[in-house]
Design an enzyme around this catalytic site. Structure first.
Site, PDB file in Angstrom:
ATOM      1  N   GLY A  33     136.991  -1.177 -20.018  1.00  0.00           N
ATOM      2  CA  GLY A  33     137.372  -0.742 -21.245  1.00  0.00           C
ATOM      3  C   GLY A  33     137.182  -2.022 -22.253  1.00  0.00           C
ATOM      4  CG  ASN A  34     137.801  -6.323 -23.082  1.00  0.00           C
ATOM      5  OD1 ASN A  34     137.357  -6.132 -24.207  1.00  0.00           O
ATOM      6  ND2 ASN A  34     138.771  -7.143 -22.955  1.00  0.00           N
TER       7      ASN A  34
ATOM      8  CG  HIS B 137     131.424  -3.043 -23.713  1.00  0.00           C
ATOM      9  ND1 HIS B 137     132.249  -3.519 -24.875  1.00  0.00           N
ATOM     10  CD2 HIS B 137     131.957  -1.796 -23.355  1.00  0.00           C
ATOM     11  CE1 HIS B 137     133.173  -2.477 -24.996  1.00  0.00           C
ATOM     12  NE2 HIS B 137     133.069  -1.534 -24.178  1.00  0.00           N
ATOM     13  CB  CYS B 138     132.732  -3.627 -17.939  1.00  0.00           C
ATOM     14  SG  CYS B 138     133.038  -2.727 -16.400  1.00  0.00           S
ATOM     15  N   PRO B 139     132.270  -0.556 -19.466  1.00  0.00           N
ATOM     16  CG  PRO B 139     131.062   1.567 -18.881  1.00  0.00           C
ATOM     17  CD  PRO B 139     131.032  -0.055 -18.853  1.00  0.00           C
TER      18      PRO B 139
END
Lengths: 369, 143
Positions: A198-199, A193-195
């Site tokens: 944002g997804n 999950h890549c901050p």
């Protein structure tokens, strides 16, 4: 002993005098006065996601630092085009803004695609499916008092792989699928999950993510190189670096941003290139699923044993479809029941629970004193 | 894709007796394949060969959809060069195959499964996890 007088707490009575608009007002007048608007499936989606453009765009509820990512890229590129390009076009070549422009467009488009594409979310099991799976688990003949193990072993290319049961989605997760706690969804070929975007990054948007970080590393390196050249040219003739920075203050900002980000972005691109070439996900690499740490002879069963074929299968494979059918319409009978009541009931339950607790406390206080 | 099936239009009074779920077969990896094992609940309703033929055909169609060949490589490279914007205007190979699969299932339902009181649900409506076979009550036996 004190004789306590108590009144029966009626949970039903607690629900009516609420200051917030009660749920029954929302549903019934709509049914009587307006024709029922057919609901789209995204409106009743159970995961923690947000939808835009009537379900066309999907993003995680926690947008993380996506605005920061976009802002940094826009600011750095903007400063580059304003401060560095005029000088470099005059002194070097006019190809520079063209290359910069192409890279910038690539970066922005792939970033937006990574953020707003369904990463490969698996829809939750229907009640019938869940019941069928439960029946199969119970039938495995577990007689001890412990709950039956919720794992299933399958043989993939002569390699034993354990499939875990997902309690939220009520199904056995397919291989390489993982449940993201931030989005509350099972995602196929879950990478991470890549901050920054944002997804989640999964099967469907991994190629966008990879193109994004590769083009971003090219863009960052390109801007860094151009800014250095620009400042070097300005500082020529004994004028000094300070003079050059005073003449072009924007370049100083770009220099700082690019210097600090180019290493991490290049490192990330290198790491993901390794992952693509060996057909691994970040999740598997971190957990060491196929590295044989436990001493067993384990190999990655999904690898094609050829770097070129691995790259092609990850980046050039046919684009899988979105399985959640965001823009499909709910069947008319379901939209009234599942859409309305499911959303209203939790708030109703928690409110009455809080009130009951308060009443219980009051009762306890009156009894004891 | 989410279409009401013709069987339900034809026999609205038929009650659902049971549902059988054909699970995925992961022995070849993550490609979409379904188990061809014949479920025992369908023994009284349909011929084993017929059912296995349907599942095998579906498996072939899904394998073709996900096939890595020169066509998919060209599509992939072209898409990469245009920053994947072609996906917005072009129908992908996979989507074309899904339409074919939907048509095949519709055909099978009309010709073979509906007359036997069965209904196949397109796996895409179940997230490509299962093939749901709905068994309707056989009214002819109760008459």
């Amino acid at each position: 002993m004190k004789n306590c007088e108590y009144q029966q707490i009626d949970p039903q009575a607690l629900s009516t005098p609420t200051p917030t608009p009660p749920p029954h007002q929302g549903n019934e007048p709509e049914k009587k006065t307006e024709p029922k608007r057919p609901k789209r499936k995204w409106e009743v989606f159970p995961g923690k996601n947000r939808f835009y453009c009537d379900g066309r765009l999907i993003v995680a509820r926690q947008s993380g630092v996506l605005p920061l990512t976009v802002g940094l890229i826009l600011v750095t590129s903007g400063l580059f085009f304003i401060f560095d390009c005029p000088f470099l076009v005059k002194h070097l070549t006019s190809c520079i803004p063209v290359i910069g422009g192409v890279l910038f467009v690539f970066v922005i488009i792939t970033l937006l695609q990574t953020s707003f594409t369904d990463p490969g979310i698996l829809p939750r099991a229907t009640p019938d499916e869940a019941a069928d799976i439960e029946k199969q688990i119970d039938n495995t003949g577990n007689t001890s008092y412990r709950p039956p193990p919720r794992t299933k072993e399958v043989l993939i290319n002569q390699q034993v792989v354990k499939l875990k049961y997902c309690f939220t989605c009520k199904m056995f997760r397919p291989p390489r699928t993982s449940h993201c706690s931030l989005c509350d969804n099972c995602v196929e070929r879950f990478d991470h999950h890549c901050p920054w975007v944002g997804n989640c990054v999964g099967k469907r948007n991994y190629r966008f993510f990879y193109t994004f970080i590769v083009s971003l590393s090219f863009l960052t390196a390109f801007i860094f190189g151009c800014v250095t050249t620009h400042l070097a040219l300005r500082a020529q003739g004994g004028k000094g670096l300070v003079f050059a920075l005073q003449e072009s203050p924007g370049s100083a900002v770009e220099l700082v941003i690019c210097f600090f980000s180019v290493w991490s972005i290049l490192g990330l691109s290198g790491f993901h290139t390794y992952l693509v070439a060996s057909n691994l996900t970040t999740n598997e690499d971190i957990k060491g699923s196929w590295s044989g740490k436990s001493g067993e002879d384990v190999t990655n069963p999904y690898s094609h044993k050829n770097i070129f074929i691995n790259c092609c299968s990850v980046l050039c494979a046919p684009m899988p479809p979105s399985l959640i059918d965001r823009r499909g319409f709910l069947p008319a009978d379901e939209s009234a029941q599942t859409g309305g009541t499911d959303i209203e009931l939790p708030t109703l339950a928690t409110k009455s629970e809080i009130n009951v607790e308060e009443k219980c406390l009051d009762f306890a206080v009156t009894c004891s004193g | 894709m989410a279409e009401t099936h013709s069987l339900q239009d034809m026999r609205p009074q038929a009650a659902v007796a049971a549902k059988v779920f054909i699970q995925r077969d992961y022995t070849n990896g993550t490609v979409c394949q379904f188990q061809t094992k014949f479920p025992s609940e369908l023994e009284t309703r349909i011929d084993k060969q017929q059912f296995e033929e349907t599942v095998r055909m579906l498996n072939n169609l899904y394998a073709e959809a996900e096939k890595l060949g020169s066509q998919s490589y060209i599509e992939g490279c072209l898409a990469c060069l245009t920053a994947y914007t072609v996906f917005l205007c072009m129908e992908t190979h996979y989507e074309k195959m899904l339409k074919k699969i939907a048509k095949y299932i519709q055909e099978q339902n009309d010709k073979i499964y509906a007359p036997r009181g069965l209904l196949l649900t397109d796996p895409i409506e179940r997230g490509l996890r299962v093939i749901e076979v709905t068994i309707f009550e056989d009214r002819s036996l109760t008459r």
